[in-house]
Design a protein around this motif. Structure first.
Motif, PDB file in Angstrom:
ATOM      1  N   GLY A 573       1.481  22.147  -4.821  1.00 55.39           N
ATOM      2  CA  GLY A 573       1.448  20.710  -4.545  1.00 55.39           C
ATOM      3  C   GLY A 573       2.644  19.970  -5.131  1.00 55.39           C
ATOM      4  N   ALA A 574       3.622  20.688  -5.674  1.00 59.03           N
ATOM      5  CA  ALA A 574       4.812  20.023  -6.211  1.00 59.03           C
ATOM      6  C   ALA A 574       5.671  19.513  -5.048  1.00 59.03           C
ATOM      7  CB  ALA A 574       5.621  21.012  -7.041  1.00 59.03           C
ATOM      8  N   PRO A 575       6.358  18.390  -5.204  1.00 57.04           N
ATOM      9  CA  PRO A 575       6.316  17.490  -6.352  1.00 57.04           C
ATOM     10  C   PRO A 575       5.042  16.655  -6.325  1.00 57.04           C
ATOM     11  CG  PRO A 575       7.740  16.577  -4.656  1.00 57.04           C
ATOM     12  CD  PRO A 575       7.285  17.917  -4.162  1.00 57.04           C
ATOM     13  N   ALA A 576       4.578  16.261  -7.504  1.00 52.89           N
ATOM     14  CA  ALA A 576       3.300  15.552  -7.574  1.00 52.89           C
ATOM     15  C   ALA A 576       3.431  14.376  -8.536  1.00 52.89           C
ATOM     16  CB  ALA A 576       2.227  16.520  -8.077  1.00 52.89           C
ATOM     17  N   PRO A 577       2.600  13.341  -8.314  1.00 52.71           N
ATOM     18  CA  PRO A 577       2.615  12.231  -9.269  1.00 52.71           C
ATOM     19  C   PRO A 577       2.193  12.725 -10.650  1.00 52.71           C
ATOM     20  CG  PRO A 577       1.286  11.739  -7.316  1.00 52.71           C
ATOM     21  CD  PRO A 577       1.613  13.190  -7.260  1.00 52.71           C
ATOM     22  N   VAL A 578       2.613  12.041 -11.690  1.00 56.55           N
ATOM     23  CA  VAL A 578       2.149  12.410 -13.036  1.00 56.55           C
ATOM     24  C   VAL A 578       1.317  11.257 -13.571  1.00 56.55           C
ATOM     25  CG1 VAL A 578       4.085  13.922 -13.505  1.00 56.55           C
ATOM     26  CG2 VAL A 578       4.247  11.519 -14.124  1.00 56.55           C
ATOM     27  N   ASP A 579       0.523  11.556 -14.614  1.00 58.78           N
ATOM     28  CA  ASP A 579      -0.376  10.496 -15.056  1.00 58.78           C
ATOM     29  C   ASP A 579       0.342   9.495 -15.959  1.00 58.78           C
ATOM     30  OD1 ASP A 579      -0.429  11.526 -17.630  1.00 58.78           O
ATOM     31  OD2 ASP A 579      -2.104  12.856 -17.136  1.00 58.78           O
ATOM     32  N   GLU A 580      -0.351   8.408 -16.162  1.00 57.84           N
ATOM     33  CA  GLU A 580       0.196   7.257 -16.877  1.00 57.84           C
ATOM     34  C   GLU A 580       0.710   7.668 -18.271  1.00 57.84           C
ATOM     35  OE1 GLU A 580       0.884   4.478 -15.172  1.00 57.84           O
ATOM     36  OE2 GLU A 580       1.558   3.929 -17.179  1.00 57.84           O
ATOM     37  N   ILE A 581      -0.052   8.548 -18.925  1.00 58.11           N
ATOM     38  CA  ILE A 581       0.323   8.914 -20.304  1.00 58.11           C
ATOM     39  C   ILE A 581       1.672   9.624 -20.309  1.00 58.11           C
ATOM     40  CG2 ILE A 581      -0.351  10.311 -22.315  1.00 58.11           C
ATOM     41  CD1 ILE A 581      -3.273   9.886 -21.354  1.00 58.11           C
ATOM     42  N   ILE A 588       8.958   5.864 -18.827  1.00 59.51           N
ATOM     43  CA  ILE A 588       9.278   5.540 -17.436  1.00 59.51           C
ATOM     44  C   ILE A 588       8.293   4.524 -16.867  1.00 59.51           C
ATOM     45  CG2 ILE A 588       9.348   6.472 -15.086  1.00 59.51           C
ATOM     46  CD1 ILE A 588      10.584   8.921 -16.161  1.00 59.51           C
ATOM     47  N   ASN A 589       8.847   3.496 -16.290  1.00 55.94           N
ATOM     48  CA  ASN A 589       8.079   2.482 -15.596  1.00 55.94           C
ATOM     49  C   ASN A 589       8.370   2.633 -14.118  1.00 55.94           C
ATOM     50  OD1 ASN A 589       6.375   0.382 -15.934  1.00 55.94           O
ATOM     51  ND2 ASN A 589       7.787  -0.727 -17.303  1.00 55.94           N
ATOM     52  N   LEU A 590       7.394   3.051 -13.337  1.00 60.77           N
ATOM     53  CA  LEU A 590       7.696   3.302 -11.919  1.00 60.77           C
ATOM     54  C   LEU A 590       7.857   1.997 -11.161  1.00 60.77           C
ATOM     55  CD1 LEU A 590       5.453   6.245 -10.749  1.00 60.77           C
ATOM     56  CD2 LEU A 590       7.863   6.261 -11.341  1.00 60.77           C
ATOM     57  N   ARG A 591       8.896   1.955 -10.330  1.00 63.74           N
ATOM     58  CA  ARG A 591       8.983   0.824  -9.418  1.00 63.74           C
ATOM     59  C   ARG A 591       7.982   1.051  -8.304  1.00 63.74           C
ATOM     60  NH1 ARG A 591      15.016  -0.930  -8.480  1.00 63.74           N
ATOM     61  NH2 ARG A 591      15.858  -0.422 -10.519  1.00 63.74           N
ATOM     62  N   LYS A 592       7.657  -0.027  -7.615  1.00 66.23           N
ATOM     63  CA  LYS A 592       6.780   0.130  -6.443  1.00 66.23           C
ATOM     64  C   LYS A 592       7.496   1.008  -5.429  1.00 66.23           C
ATOM     65  CE  LYS A 592       3.893  -3.938  -6.319  1.00 66.23           C
ATOM     66  NZ  LYS A 592       4.662  -5.039  -6.946  1.00 66.23           N
ATOM     67  N   PRO A 593       6.755   1.883  -4.743  1.00 58.57           N
ATOM     68  CA  PRO A 593       7.429   2.691  -3.721  1.00 58.57           C
ATOM     69  C   PRO A 593       8.022   1.784  -2.649  1.00 58.57           C
ATOM     70  CG  PRO A 593       5.065   3.149  -3.789  1.00 58.57           C
ATOM     71  CD  PRO A 593       5.325   2.104  -4.807  1.00 58.57           C
ATOM     72  N   PRO A 594       9.179   2.159  -2.085  1.00 59.47           N
ATOM     73  CA  PRO A 594       9.769   1.319  -1.054  1.00 59.47           C
ATOM     74  C   PRO A 594       8.847   1.227   0.156  1.00 59.47           C
ATOM     75  CG  PRO A 594      10.896   3.431  -1.190  1.00 59.47           C
ATOM     76  CD  PRO A 594       9.906   3.396  -2.300  1.00 59.47           C
ATOM     77  N   LYS A 595       8.944   0.102   0.859  1.00 62.66           N
ATOM     78  CA  LYS A 595       8.158  -0.030   2.094  1.00 62.66           C
ATOM     79  C   LYS A 595       8.633   1.006   3.094  1.00 62.66           C
ATOM     80  CE  LYS A 595       7.052  -4.926   2.062  1.00 62.66           C
ATOM     81  NZ  LYS A 595       8.247  -5.602   1.479  1.00 62.66           N
TER      82      LYS A 595
END
Ligand code: ASP
Length: 599
Positions: A573-581, A588-595
Motif C-alpha cells: 500500500g506504499a506510499p501511504a498517509p502517516v499518522d498525526e504523531i 511536518i504540517n501538511l498543506r491541504k491537497p491540491p484541488k
C-alpha cells in the motif's frame, strides 16, 4: 535442473530436492517438502505434483502403499505446504511426462504431513495464462513469484549480480557501501526527501546515484570501487521506470577513458559469456553527433538499417513553403527510405499520427515513381528536387520514403522515434543479433531553450575533453561514454573533473553560483583540494540489464517487489498517509491537497 540444485543437508523436512528425483535415485527412500502444484484425484490413486525451488516431481498416494497418508492425500489442495516420505520408482511408460526433467519417475508416498494449508490463490500458479492484471499480481507478489518464469527471472538476476561481483573482485575492486540517507546528488531528476526528526526542518535526500561518494572514495585512495547500489529518482511517470532501481556502480583511479572502456568490455564480455552470449570486443564506437544524425537517437539501435538521410541541401531554395520556410529559419529536412511497403492510404495517414505523437507538425510520405514521387505533395516540388531526393535516399521504384522538417534536434528525434516504432511494427529487427556500441564524443553541455541556460548532458562532474571555453560552452566535448545494447542504454559514465578550478568553471557555466556550489557541493570541492587522483567510472542499470538477458519486456519482471507504473506498491500500500504523531515528530504540517486538476 538437478545439476543446479543447491546442496542440501538432510533434516526433518527433507533430504532431497524435488528436481533431484532422477534415475540415480530409483529405489531410494526420499523425504521431500514443497507446495502442492497440482492434484489429480482418481478416487483410488491420487497424483500430486510437488514443487520446490528446483522443480516438480510427481507423488503418488496409493491406498495400498500409503496407509493413513492416503486419506490425507484427499484433503490436499493447491499450494498446501507438505512434507512426504516415499520410494522413487520408474513411471509406467505410458505415464512418462517428457516435459519434466523428473518426468520418468515418481515417488510412491508412504508418509505425509501438511505443514501449512493455503486458501485458493487469486490466480493460477500452475497454469497462469496472464488472466490476472498487474495490480493483482503485485498485490499477491509472493504468489506471483512462485510462478516458474518469475522464479527463473529472479534467479537469472542473482546469477548476473554474482558474476558482476566475482569479476570485479578478481580485478581488485572493493565493494563499498555508501549512504542512503544523504544530500542531493544531481543526476537530473527530483530528489526523494526524508524529514529529519532530530533536526527539525531539515531533510535527507535519497541518492540519485552514489556519484559523489564514489568520487570521494577515489580521493580516499581506494582506487577501484564498485557497488550494486540502490538509487532513487523522483521522476515523472513513464512506462517501465521505477522510482527506486539498481545500478552496478564502478569507479577507478589513475585511468583515462580508454582504460575504463577496456575494463568494461572485459566485464560485459564476461557477463554475457556467463549467459551463453558470445560477443566480439572491442565494441564499435560512434560519435554522439553521428548517432543523432544517422539514427536520430543517442541510443541507436544498430541491428538494422533504415537510417536517416539529411535532405536539407536537396531542398534549399525550394518554392514549397513547408520545407523552404523551415530551412530558411535554420531547420532541417530529413527522411528515411523504408523500402518496399505495401500500405493502404489509411495506414499511410496513420504514420502521420505517429509522427505527431512524436512531436512532429506533419510528415510527408512518398513512393518513388519513375524519376518522381507518388505522393500528395509531389506536385509542389520540382522535377529536379524530386530527382535529388530520390538520389539522396537511394530510393528504388516503389520505395516508401518518410520525410519531416523541423529544427535539427527535433527532426532527429521525430525520425529516430519513427524508425524504432516502425521497425517493431514491421518486424525489421533481425532475431538473435546483439549489437553493443559505445557512444562517445558527447557534448559537455546542452542548451535548454525554455530556461535559457546550459545543462550538463551527463552530470556536472564530467571532465571536459581539452580546455573548457566558457565563452562557447556548446563546443566543449565531454570525456564521456555510454554503452548501448540493441537501442537500449545499458550504462554510462565519464572521466571526472579532479581539479577544483575546472569544477568551479563548470558550475559557473551551469549558472551555479560560488555560494550555491559551496552550499551544495562544498564537501566535494574541498576534497578536490586535497589531492584527487585522475579518476573515472561508469554505472549500469542492473534492472534493465537483467530484463534484456531474461528476454522480458518490463523491468518489473526482474524485480522481486516492484512498484506499478504510477509508483505505488499494491502489496504494502506504499506510499501511504502517516499518522498525526509521526507528522508532528517530523515537524511536518501538511498543506491541504491540491484541488483536482491543479498542482
Ligand atoms: N552516476 C552516473 C549515473 O548515475 C554514472 C557515472 O557517471 O558513473 O548515470
Amino acid at each position: 535442473m538437478s545439476a543446479d540444485a543447491p546442496s542440501l543437508s538432510p533434516n526433518a523436512y527433507r533430504d532431497t530436492w524435488s528436481g533431484q528425483v532422477l534415475g540415480d535415485r530409483v529405489g531410494d527412500r526420499v523425504r521431500l517438502s514443497g507446495w502442492v502444484h497440482r492434484r489429480r484425484d482418481h478416487g483410488g490413486l491420487i497424483f500430486i505434483d510437488l514443487r520446490d525451488r528446483t522443480g516438480i516431481v510427481q507423488l503418488v498416494f496409493n491406498p495400498d502403499e500409503s496407509g493413513g497418508s492416503h486419506e490425507l492425500g484427499h484433503r490436499l489442495r493447491s499450494e498446501y505446504v507438505i512434507s512426504v516420505t516415499g520410494k522413487v520408482v520408474n513411471r509406467e511408460p505410458e505415464t512418462v511426462n517428457p516435459d519434466l526433467p523428473t518426468g520418468e519417475f515418481e515417488v510412491h508416498v508412504s508418509e505425509a504431513g501438511v505443514l501449512a494449508e493455503s486458501d485458493t490463490p487469486p490466480f493460477g500458479i500452475e497454469d497462469y495464462q496472464g488472466e490476472a492484471g498487474e495490480e493483482t499480481r503485485l498485490k499477491h507478489r509472493y504468489l506471483d513469484l512462485r510462478r516458474e518464469p518469475m522464479r527463473e527471472a529472479i534467479e537469472l538476476r542473482h546469477r548476473l549480480t554474482t558474476a558482476m561481483r566475482s569479476f570485479l573482485d578478481g580485478e581488485g575492486f572493493l565493494e563499498i557501501e555508501t549512504p542512503i540517507l544523504t544530500r542531493s546528488t544531481p543526476e537530473g531528476a527530483r530528489d526523494f526527501l526524508v524529514p529529519s526528526r532530530l533536526q527539525r526542518g531539515s531533510f535527507y535526500a535519497l541518492p540519485q546515484s552514489p556519484q559523489l561518494f564514489k568520487q570521494l572514495l577515489m580521493v580516499s585512495g581506494f582506487e577501484r570501487y564498485f557497488q550494486i547500489a540502490r538509487c532513487f529518482r523522483d521522476e515523472d511517470l513513464r512506462a517501465d521506470r521505477q522510482p527506486d532501481f539498481t545500478q552496478l556502480d564502478i569507479e577507478m583511479s589513475f585511468v583515462d577513458g580508454e582504460d575504463v572502456i577496456a575494463l568494461n568490455e572485459r566485464l560485459i564480455g564476461h557477463l554475457l559469456a556467463g549467459m551463453g552470449i558470445e560477443i566480439d570486443t572491442p565494441f564499435p564506437r560512434m560519435a554522439y553527433d553521428e548517432a543523432v544524425g544517422r539514427f536520430g537517437s543517442d541510443k541507436p539501435d544498430t541491428r538494422y538499417g533504415y537510417e536517416i538521410t539529411d535532405l536539407t541541401e536537396c531542398l534549399r531554395g525550394t518554392e514549397f513553403k513547408a520545407f523552404g520556410g523551415v530551412i530558411e529559419s535554420g531547420g532541417a529536412v530529413r527522411g528515411i527510405n523504408f523500402g518496399q511497403r505495401d500500405l493502404s492510404r489509411a495506414q499511410l495517414d496513420g504514420l502521420i499520427d505517429d509522427a505527431k505523437e512524436l512531436g512532429a507538425k506533419g510528415l510527408v510520405w512518398a513512393f518513388r515513381e519513375g524519376d518522381g514521387w507518388r505522393a500528395p505533395i509531389a506536385k509542389f516540388l520540382s522535377a529536379d528536387e524530386l530527382a535529388a531526393l530520390n538520389a539522396a535516399m537511394e530510393a528504388e521504384e516503389g520505395d516508401l520514403m518518410l520525410v519531416a522538417a523541423d529544427a535539427p534536434a527535433k527532426v532527429a528525434s521525430i525520425l529516430g522515434g519513427l524508425r524504432t516504432r516502425l521497425a517493431e511494427r514491421w518486424d525489421l529487427i533481425p532475431e538473435g543479433v546483439n549489437s553493443l556500441t559505445w557512444i562517445v564524443d558527447w557534448p559537455l553541455f546542452e542548451w535548454v531553450e525554455e530556461e535559457e541556460r546550459w545543462n550538463a548532458l551527463h552530470h556536472p562532474f564530467t571532465a571536459p575533453a581539452g580546455d573548457l571555453d566558457p565563452e562557447n560552452p556548446g563546443d566543449t566535448r565531454a570525456q564521456a561514454y555510454d554503452l548501448v545494447w540493441n537501442g537500449v542504454e545499458l550504462g554510462g559514465g565519464s572521466i571526472r573533473i579532479n581539479r577544483p578550478e575546472v569544477q568551479s568553471a563548470v558550475f559557473q557555466v551551469l549558472g551555479i553560483s560560488a555560494e550555491e556550489s559551496a552550499e551544495r557541493f562544498g564537501f566535494l570541492l574541498e576534497a578536490l583540494h586535497y589531492g584527487a587522483p585522475p579518476h573515472g567510472g561508469i554505472a549500469y542499470g542492473v534492472d534493465r540489464f537483467a530484463a534484456l538477458l531474461a528476454g522480458v519486456d518490463s523491468i518489473r519482471d526482474v524485480i522481486a517487489f516492484p512498484k506499478t507504473a504510477s509508483g505505488g506498491d499494491p502489496l504494502t500500500g506504499a506510499p501511504a498517509p502517516v499518522d498525526e504523531i509521526q507528522l508532528r515528530e517530523a515537524g511536518i504540517n501538511l498543506r491541504k491537497p491540491p484541488k483536482p486538476g491543479t498542482s
